[in-house]
Design a protein around this motif. Structure first.
Motif, short mmCIF file in Angstrom:
data_model
loop_
_atom_site.label_atom_id
_atom_site.label_comp_id
_atom_site.label_asym_id
_atom_site.label_seq_id
_atom_site.Cartn_x
_atom_site.Cartn_y
_atom_site.Cartn_z
N LYS A 123 0.82 -1.21 0.00
CA LYS A 123 0.00 0.00 0.00
C LYS A 123 0.86 1.28 0.00
CE LYS A 123 -4.06 -2.10 0.35
NZ LYS A 123 -3.66 -3.50 0.42
N GLU A 124 2.18 1.09 -0.18
CA GLU A 124 3.07 2.26 -0.26
C GLU A 124 4.24 1.92 -1.17
OE1 GLU A 124 6.10 4.99 2.44
OE2 GLU A 124 4.58 3.75 3.45
N LEU A 125 4.60 2.88 -2.03
CA LEU A 125 5.73 2.71 -2.95
C LEU A 125 6.50 4.02 -3.02
CD1 LEU A 125 3.81 0.92 -5.85
CD2 LEU A 125 5.56 -0.16 -4.41
N SER A 126 7.77 3.92 -3.35
CA SER A 126 8.54 5.13 -3.59
C SER A 126 8.34 5.54 -5.06
CB SER A 126 10.03 4.87 -3.33
OG SER A 126 10.56 3.97 -4.31
N LYS A 127 8.72 6.74 -5.36
CA LYS A 127 8.65 7.21 -6.75
C LYS A 127 9.49 6.31 -7.65
CE LYS A 127 9.92 11.08 -9.77
NZ LYS A 127 10.53 12.42 -9.85
N ASP A 128 10.67 5.95 -7.19
CA ASP A 128 11.56 5.10 -7.98
C ASP A 128 10.95 3.72 -8.23
OD1 ASP A 128 14.22 4.54 -9.20
OD2 ASP A 128 14.37 3.09 -7.56
N GLU A 129 10.35 3.14 -7.20
CA GLU A 129 9.72 1.83 -7.35
C GLU A 129 8.56 1.90 -8.34
OE1 GLU A 129 10.57 -0.11 -2.92
OE2 GLU A 129 8.82 1.18 -3.24
N LEU A 130 7.78 2.96 -8.23
CA LEU A 130 6.63 3.14 -9.11
C LEU A 130 7.08 3.26 -10.57
CD1 LEU A 130 3.59 3.32 -8.70
CD2 LEU A 130 3.82 5.81 -8.57
N THR A 131 8.13 4.04 -10.78
CA THR A 131 8.66 4.19 -12.13
C THR A 131 9.12 2.86 -12.69
OG1 THR A 131 9.37 6.47 -11.67
CG2 THR A 131 10.42 5.35 -13.52
N LYS A 132 9.82 2.08 -11.88
CA LYS A 132 10.32 0.78 -12.33
C LYS A 132 9.18 -0.20 -12.62
CE LYS A 132 14.89 1.05 -10.20
NZ LYS A 132 15.80 0.54 -9.13
N ILE A 133 8.09 -0.10 -11.87
CA ILE A 133 6.93 -0.96 -12.12
C ILE A 133 6.34 -0.64 -13.50
CG2 ILE A 133 4.52 -1.39 -11.48
CD1 ILE A 133 5.38 -1.16 -8.56
N LEU A 210 -8.41 11.10 -9.06
CA LEU A 210 -8.83 11.04 -7.66
C LEU A 210 -10.35 11.12 -7.54
CD1 LEU A 210 -8.28 11.13 -4.60
CD2 LEU A 210 -7.93 13.60 -4.82
N GLY A 211 -10.98 11.84 -8.46
CA GLY A 211 -12.42 12.05 -8.40
C GLY A 211 -13.26 10.81 -8.58
N ILE A 212 -12.69 9.71 -9.13
CA ILE A 212 -13.50 8.52 -9.33
C ILE A 212 -13.12 7.37 -8.38
CG2 ILE A 212 -13.76 9.13 -11.77
CD1 ILE A 212 -12.20 6.41 -12.29
N ILE A 213 -12.29 7.66 -7.39
CA ILE A 213 -11.93 6.63 -6.41
C ILE A 213 -13.16 6.21 -5.62
CG2 ILE A 213 -10.71 6.27 -4.24
CD1 ILE A 213 -8.90 5.99 -6.57
N ASP A 214 -13.30 4.89 -5.45
CA ASP A 214 -14.37 4.38 -4.59
C ASP A 214 -13.84 3.19 -3.78
OD1 ASP A 214 -14.33 2.16 -6.28
OD2 ASP A 214 -16.12 2.76 -7.38
N ASP A 215 -14.71 2.50 -3.07
CA ASP A 215 -14.29 1.43 -2.16
C ASP A 215 -13.86 0.15 -2.86
OD1 ASP A 215 -14.79 3.07 -0.02
OD2 ASP A 215 -16.82 2.31 0.32
N SER A 216 -13.98 0.10 -4.19
CA SER A 216 -13.64 -1.13 -4.90
C SER A 216 -12.14 -1.34 -5.03
CB SER A 216 -14.28 -1.13 -6.30
OG SER A 216 -13.70 -0.13 -7.13
N VAL A 217 -11.34 -0.28 -4.80
CA VAL A 217 -9.88 -0.37 -4.95
C VAL A 217 -9.20 0.27 -3.74
CG1 VAL A 217 -9.88 -0.44 -7.47
CG2 VAL A 217 -9.86 1.77 -6.28
N ALA A 218 -7.89 0.02 -3.60
CA ALA A 218 -7.11 0.57 -2.49
C ALA A 218 -6.09 1.58 -3.02
CB ALA A 218 -6.39 -0.54 -1.74
N LEU A 219 -5.94 2.67 -2.30
CA LEU A 219 -4.96 3.70 -2.66
C LEU A 219 -3.56 3.28 -2.24
CD1 LEU A 219 -6.73 7.04 -1.65
CD2 LEU A 219 -6.02 6.38 -3.95
N VAL A 220 -2.58 3.70 -3.04
CA VAL A 220 -1.17 3.47 -2.72
C VAL A 220 -0.51 4.82 -2.42
CG1 VAL A 220 1.06 2.67 -3.60
CG2 VAL A 220 -1.03 1.42 -4.18
N LYS A 221 0.14 4.92 -1.27
CA LYS A 221 0.89 6.13 -0.95
C LYS A 221 2.16 6.18 -1.79
CE LYS A 221 -0.54 6.40 3.92
NZ LYS A 221 -0.05 6.41 5.32
N ILE A 222 2.59 7.39 -2.15
CA ILE A 222 3.86 7.57 -2.85
C ILE A 222 4.80 8.32 -1.92
CG2 ILE A 222 5.02 8.52 -4.88
CD1 ILE A 222 2.37 8.46 -6.33
N ASP A 223 5.93 7.69 -1.57
CA ASP A 223 6.87 8.29 -0.62
C ASP A 223 6.15 8.73 0.66
OD1 ASP A 223 9.11 7.92 -2.27
OD2 ASP A 223 8.71 9.78 -3.35
#
Length: 280
Positions: A123-133, A210-223
């Motif tokens: 549920k959390e990734l760094s900017k670098d990890e996100l880029t590599k994904i 962000l405007g279409i986020i609902d309970d069907s998915v989970a948010l990931v923090k960045i840094d």
């Protein structure tokens, strides 16, 4: 009798249709605003404009607004080629597009939320990890401390403003300006399709407005910063972008009136209602 009945129908039906048309289009002779406005472009901006258009048409009964979610690049191109009155974009215009000399009007701010399936422990990734994904350099969730599952990247189509903003923020462009998003990514048209894909696939990761986020998915923090209205507005959150309307310099009165409405309190309240961030 049958001939008389048929004759009456030939007279009554056209009058009825004509009367309905007049009622829908010319109901307020005191309102000087009249005509049709065609708006095309970003699917992220579309829900805001669609709702605002309904409210605006209720106020101005001689106006008809048609809006279409066709993608940011398509909306900008449509305005340039005079195929629509107003374009919607959820990214900044490129240098080539700026050369068109179009008017750019910021109407809202938005965050691009990184989302995963609820069953994903990451549920959390760094900017670098996100880029590599998204580049495909990290291919398995176990490389990040998760389960031994291949990562399923879900992305928007080329020309999407959301995709372009993500590529810009995560440096997912090559020197030739080509996208560096992995060719193994599943491509979806529209943020809603990405949200649905992530909700059904435990190994998936994607990004949506962000405007279409609902309970069907989970948010990931960045840094360690979560995507919220507050963090986007303050600039703390990495992935933010503006919602922009573009027009030709010679704009119709009715189009100008609609844009003015979007910038006023009532229009900005619709921005907030639809999950974006007011510019006021």
């Amino acid at each position: 009798m049958n001939k008389v009945f048929k004759f009456l129908l030939l007279i009554i039906i056209p009058l009825t249709i004509y009367g309905c048309g007049e009622d829908n289009y010319n109901r307020d002779p005191s309102d000087e605003l009249r005509g049709k406005i065609l708006i095309t472009g970003s699917t992220s901006v579309f829900p805001i404009i669609e709702e605002a258009a309904d409210v605006f048409m209720d106020k101005h009964r001689n106006i008809i607004i048609e809006s279409q979610g066709t993608g940011s690049s398509a909306g900008i191109k449509d305005v340039h080629e005079e195929n629509c009155d107003i374009g919607m974009t959820s990214r900044e215009l490129s240098e080539d597009e700026k050369a068109y000399g179009l008017n750019e009007i910021k109407v809202a701010t938005d965050g691009i939320a990184i989302i995963v399936n609820h069953n994903n422990p990451i549920k959390e990734l760094s900017k670098d990890e996100l880029t590599k994904i998204f580049r495909g350099d990290i291919k398995n969730w176990k490389e990040l401390g998760g389960e031994d599952k291949l990562i399923k990247v879900i992305t928007r189509e080329e020309g999407s403003g959301t995709r372009s903003a993500l590529e810009e923020k995560l440096l997912l462009y090559g020197s030739d300006k080509r996208s560096l998003i992995t060719i193994d990514a599943q491509v979806c048209s529209g943020s809603g399709a990405i949200r649905t894909g992530v909700a059904f696939a435990e190994e998936a990761i994607g990004y949506v407005s962000l405007g279409i986020i609902d309970d069907s998915v989970a948010l990931v923090k960045i840094d360690n910063i979560e995507c919220t209205k507050e963090t986007v507005k303050s600039g703390e959150y990495l992935l933010s972008r503006n919602f922009i309307l573009v027009t030709q310099n010679d704009i119709k009165n009715e189009s100008k009136a609609f844009i003015d409405f979007m910038l006023q309190d009532e229009g900005q309240s619709i921005v907030v209602e639809k999950g974006a961030i007011s510019i006021k």
